[in-house]
Design a protein around this motif. Structure first.
Motif, PDB file in Angstrom:
ATOM      1  N   SER A   1       5.057  -3.558  -1.150  1.00 25.27           N
ATOM      2  CA  SER A   1       3.813  -3.081  -1.111  1.00 25.27           C
ATOM      3  C   SER A   1       3.093  -3.199   0.249  1.00 25.27           C
ATOM      4  N   PRO A   2       2.685  -2.009   0.912  1.00 35.37           N
ATOM      5  CA  PRO A   2       2.165  -1.990   2.427  1.00 35.37           C
ATOM      6  C   PRO A   2       0.836  -2.167   2.283  1.00 35.37           C
ATOM      7  N   SER A   3       0.058  -2.499   3.308  1.00 33.61           N
ATOM      8  CA  SER A   3      -1.253  -2.733   3.443  1.00 33.61           C
ATOM      9  C   SER A   3      -1.893  -1.378   3.671  1.00 33.61           C
ATOM     10  N   TRP A   4      -3.193  -1.145   3.270  1.00 31.31           N
ATOM     11  CA  TRP A   4      -3.787   0.010   3.537  1.00 31.31           C
ATOM     12  C   TRP A   4      -4.105   0.012   5.080  1.00 31.31           C
ATOM     13  N   ASN A   5      -4.121  -1.209   5.693  1.00 33.49           N
ATOM     14  CA  ASN A   5      -4.444  -1.322   7.153  1.00 33.49           C
ATOM     15  C   ASN A   5      -3.300  -1.164   7.811  1.00 33.49           C
ATOM     16  N   PRO A   6      -3.083  -0.241   8.895  1.00 35.71           N
ATOM     17  CA  PRO A   6      -1.748  -0.156   9.409  1.00 35.71           C
ATOM     18  C   PRO A   6      -1.766  -1.483  10.553  1.00 35.71           C
TER      19      PRO A   6
ATOM     20  N   THR B   1       4.296  -9.874   5.021  1.00 34.75           N
ATOM     21  CA  THR B   1       5.410  -9.231   5.343  1.00 34.75           C
ATOM     22  C   THR B   1       5.296  -8.182   5.968  1.00 34.75           C
ATOM     23  N   TRP B   2       5.905  -7.997   7.379  1.00 37.75           N
ATOM     24  CA  TRP B   2       5.618  -6.982   8.027  1.00 37.75           C
ATOM     25  C   TRP B   2       6.897  -5.686   7.851  1.00 37.75           C
ATOM     26  N   PRO B   3       6.445  -4.446   7.745  1.00 36.56           N
ATOM     27  CA  PRO B   3       7.132  -3.303   7.362  1.00 36.56           C
ATOM     28  C   PRO B   3       8.351  -3.001   8.623  1.00 36.56           C
TER      29      PRO B   3
ATOM     30  N   ALA C   1      -2.126  -4.387   9.834  1.00 37.41           N
ATOM     31  CA  ALA C   1      -2.018  -5.947   8.802  1.00 37.41           C
ATOM     32  C   ALA C   1      -0.705  -5.638   8.131  1.00 37.41           C
ATOM     33  N   PRO C   2      -0.118  -6.729   7.976  1.00 42.13           N
ATOM     34  CA  PRO C   2       1.275  -6.659   6.956  1.00 42.13           C
ATOM     35  C   PRO C   2       0.998  -6.595   5.755  1.00 42.13           C
ATOM     36  N   GLY C   3       2.058  -6.069   4.948  1.00 40.66           N
ATOM     37  CA  GLY C   3       1.962  -5.988   3.499  1.00 40.66           C
ATOM     38  C   GLY C   3       2.420  -7.242   2.861  1.00 40.66           C
ATOM     39  N   SER C   4       3.171  -6.989   1.560  1.00 43.99           N
ATOM     40  CA  SER C   4       3.452  -8.152   0.703  1.00 43.99           C
ATOM     41  C   SER C   4       4.810  -7.666   0.215  1.00 43.99           C
ATOM     42  N   VAL C   5       5.686  -8.518  -0.217  1.00 39.88           N
ATOM     43  CA  VAL C   5       6.676  -8.264  -1.054  1.00 39.88           C
ATOM     44  C   VAL C   5       6.509  -9.285  -2.498  1.00 39.88           C
ATOM     45  N   GLU C   6       6.661  -8.462  -3.638  1.00 37.44           N
ATOM     46  CA  GLU C   6       6.394  -9.093  -5.048  1.00 37.44           C
ATOM     47  C   GLU C   6       8.035  -9.402  -5.330  1.00 37.44           C
TER      48      GLU C   6
ATOM     49  N   ALA D   1      15.304  -5.573  -0.015  1.00 36.26           N
ATOM     50  CA  ALA D   1      14.361  -4.754  -0.163  1.00 36.26           C
ATOM     51  C   ALA D   1      13.951  -3.773   1.128  1.00 36.26           C
ATOM     52  N   TRP D   2      13.747  -2.536   0.834  1.00 42.01           N
ATOM     53  CA  TRP D   2      13.204  -2.006   2.283  1.00 42.01           C
ATOM     54  C   TRP D   2      11.623  -1.880   2.261  1.00 42.01           C
ATOM     55  N   ALA D   3      11.121  -2.544   3.263  1.00 43.36           N
ATOM     56  CA  ALA D   3       9.815  -2.554   3.926  1.00 43.36           C
ATOM     57  C   ALA D   3       9.716  -1.272   5.114  1.00 43.36           C
ATOM     58  N   LEU D   4       9.270  -0.178   4.346  1.00 46.17           N
ATOM     59  CA  LEU D   4       8.912   0.908   5.211  1.00 46.17           C
ATOM     60  C   LEU D   4       7.897   1.025   5.594  1.00 46.17           C
ATOM     61  N   PRO D   5       7.503   1.334   7.022  1.00 45.15           N
ATOM     62  CA  PRO D   5       5.941   1.385   7.629  1.00 45.15           C
ATOM     63  C   PRO D   5       5.288   2.636   7.134  1.00 45.15           C
ATOM     64  N   TRP D   6       5.061   2.798   6.204  1.00 39.34           N
ATOM     65  CA  TRP D   6       4.280   4.021   5.482  1.00 39.34           C
ATOM     66  C   TRP D   6       3.229   4.184   6.229  1.00 39.34           C
ATOM     67  N   ALA D   7       2.328   3.325   6.392  1.00 39.18           N
ATOM     68  CA  ALA D   7       1.007   3.091   6.977  1.00 39.18           C
ATOM     69  C   ALA D   7       0.926   3.430   8.528  1.00 39.18           C
ATOM     70  N   GLN D   8       2.008   2.896   8.998  1.00 38.17           N
ATOM     71  CA  GLN D   8       2.245   3.052  10.414  1.00 38.17           C
ATOM     72  C   GLN D   8       2.842   4.427  10.944  1.00 38.17           C
ATOM     73  N   LEU D   9       3.778   4.823   9.926  1.00 41.86           N
ATOM     74  CA  LEU D   9       4.040   6.247  10.388  1.00 41.86           C
ATOM     75  C   LEU D   9       3.174   7.196  10.193  1.00 41.86           C
ATOM     76  N   ALA D  10       2.029   7.031   9.192  1.00 47.49           N
ATOM     77  CA  ALA D  10       1.059   7.736   8.922  1.00 47.49           C
ATOM     78  C   ALA D  10       0.071   7.993  10.086  1.00 47.49           C
ATOM     79  N   LEU D  11      -0.219   6.660  10.506  1.00 43.60           N
ATOM     80  CA  LEU D  11      -1.034   6.583  11.677  1.00 43.60           C
ATOM     81  C   LEU D  11      -0.341   7.234  13.006  1.00 43.60           C
ATOM     82  N   LEU D  12       0.965   7.024  13.294  1.00 39.49           N
ATOM     83  CA  LEU D  12       1.488   7.758  14.322  1.00 39.49           C
ATOM     84  C   LEU D  12       1.639   9.226  14.296  1.00 39.49           C
TER      85      LEU D  12
END
Length: 356
Positions: free
Chosen positions: A204-209, A271-273, A211-216, A306-317
């Motif tokens: 689960s990515p963080s809304w803040n690009p 957990t960083w993406p 900040a790291p997310g988390s793995v459940e 699992a895959w931790a894809l950097p969606w928030a970072q990609l959106a920011l980019l």
């Protein structure tokens, strides 16, 4: 002033806490079938309660063991109780309990005969009844006969004292019963074994690009052995080459009975993406209470990925690239507009020179 339903809830909550320590609920509420009835059932000798918290019995297959329970009526009026045995279980919140009323036991609860000349609980059988005078105690014998083909290991059970409603009294919806736990271990090879299976993880990515997310991580712990065990649980996660590792603790299991399975989750924050992430769920078996387990109890683990894809970072980019393109486009349009004005001015100047 506390209402009767509220007092009932408090008493039942306290009873659940007592059951976690090895004794089933030992108090009834004020609005039980007989108003103001309070009672206990506890281990005893023929002379009365002996201070034990529960019955702990080690027996051979085919052996018969005799013991006693004491039912104490703390009320100012007589009360009648039904006494019977049932199989033990551990609830989803980790509390020891017995099968619901009316359910026929199929394991050690069916090996117990309550009262002189009593018979084990079977479908349609009638529990023993005992009347206890006000503020008095009645001691009741019971026998446990282990079948010759009983499997080695733990067979949890308990003996219940259920309040019998008085004819004409108002009935209530909850089950007014209390009981005492019976720890039975049948002799033979002790096999303390836990397993961790069905491990699944999601990022689960963080809304803040920034900040790291988390793995459940979801997992199932199963007691595949023949004795009860507790379990301490940890999990870890890391990106490629062990980058950005993190760890966390799952919900510790105070007691898992043989063949019992519990599914739970642990959240690994920080957990960083970094693309693929992986880790393990590790289960450390724990011997419960005063139990004796003389063989080694192995720690078990199961991996996950699992895959931790950097969606928030990609959106920011993507936003940054879009902003750069927009600035360049705006600048280009501004330059073109300026050039058109210059060209228009030069053309006007040329026409004036020709006319002169």
């Amino acid at each position: 002033m506390t209402s009767r339903p509220a007092r009932a809830a408090l008493l039942l909550a306290a009873a659940s806490l007592l059951s976690a320590l090895g004794t089933l609920p030992a108090t009834a509420a004020d609005d039980a079938p007989l108003p103001g009835t309070t009672w206990t059932v506890e281990p005893a000798t023929a002379d009365g309660p002996d201070g034990r918290v529960s019955h702990r019995i080690d027996a051979e297959p085919g052996q018969t063991v005799a013991d006693h329970v004491a039912v104490t009526n703390y009320s100012e009026h007589p009360a009648t109780f039904e006494l019977y045995a049932s199989d033990g279980l551990v609830t989803a919140d980790g509390q020891f309990d017995l099968l619901p009323s009316g359910t026929t036991p199929v394991d050690s609860g069916a090996w117990v005969s309550v009262g002189e000349g009593g018979v084990p609980a079977t479908e349609g059988s009638t529990p023993m009844r005992v009347e206890v005078a006000p503020e008095a105690t009645v001691t009741v014998p019971f026998t446990l006969t282990v079948p010759a083909d009983a499997t080695p290991g733990d067979h949890p059970a308990g003996i219940v004292a259920a309040l019998v409603p008085v004819a004409g009294e108002q009935q209530v919806s909850f089950d007014a019963r209390v009981g005492v736990r019976l720890h039975l271990r049948v002799a033979g090879d002790v096999l303390p074994t836990l397993a961790v299976t069905d491990v699944q993880a999601g990022y689960s990515p963080s809304w803040n690009p920034f900040a790291p997310g988390s793995v459940e991580v979801e997992y199932t712990v199963t007691n595949e052995g023949n004795v009860r065990l507790g379990a301490g649980i940890t999990a870890d996660a890391a990106g490629p080459f062990g980058w950005a590792s993190t760890s966390g603790e799952g919900v510790a299991q105070r007691e898992l009975l043989p063949r019992q399975a519990v599914t739970s989750t642990v959240v690994l924050a920080g957990t960083w993406p970094l693309g693929p992430v992986s880790g393990e769920v590790t289960v450390v078996p724990v011997v419960v209470g005063d139990d004796v387990v003389e063989v080694e109890v192995p720690t078990v683990a199961a991996g996950w990925s699992a895959w931790a894809l950097p969606w928030a970072q990609l959106a920011l980019l993507a936003l940054a690239v879009a902003a750069v393109l927009l600035v360049r486009r705006t600048r280009r349009r501004r330059e073109l507009a300026t050039q058109r004005r210059i060209d228009a001015a030069v053309a006007a100047l040329d026409r004036e020179t020709v006319d002169a």
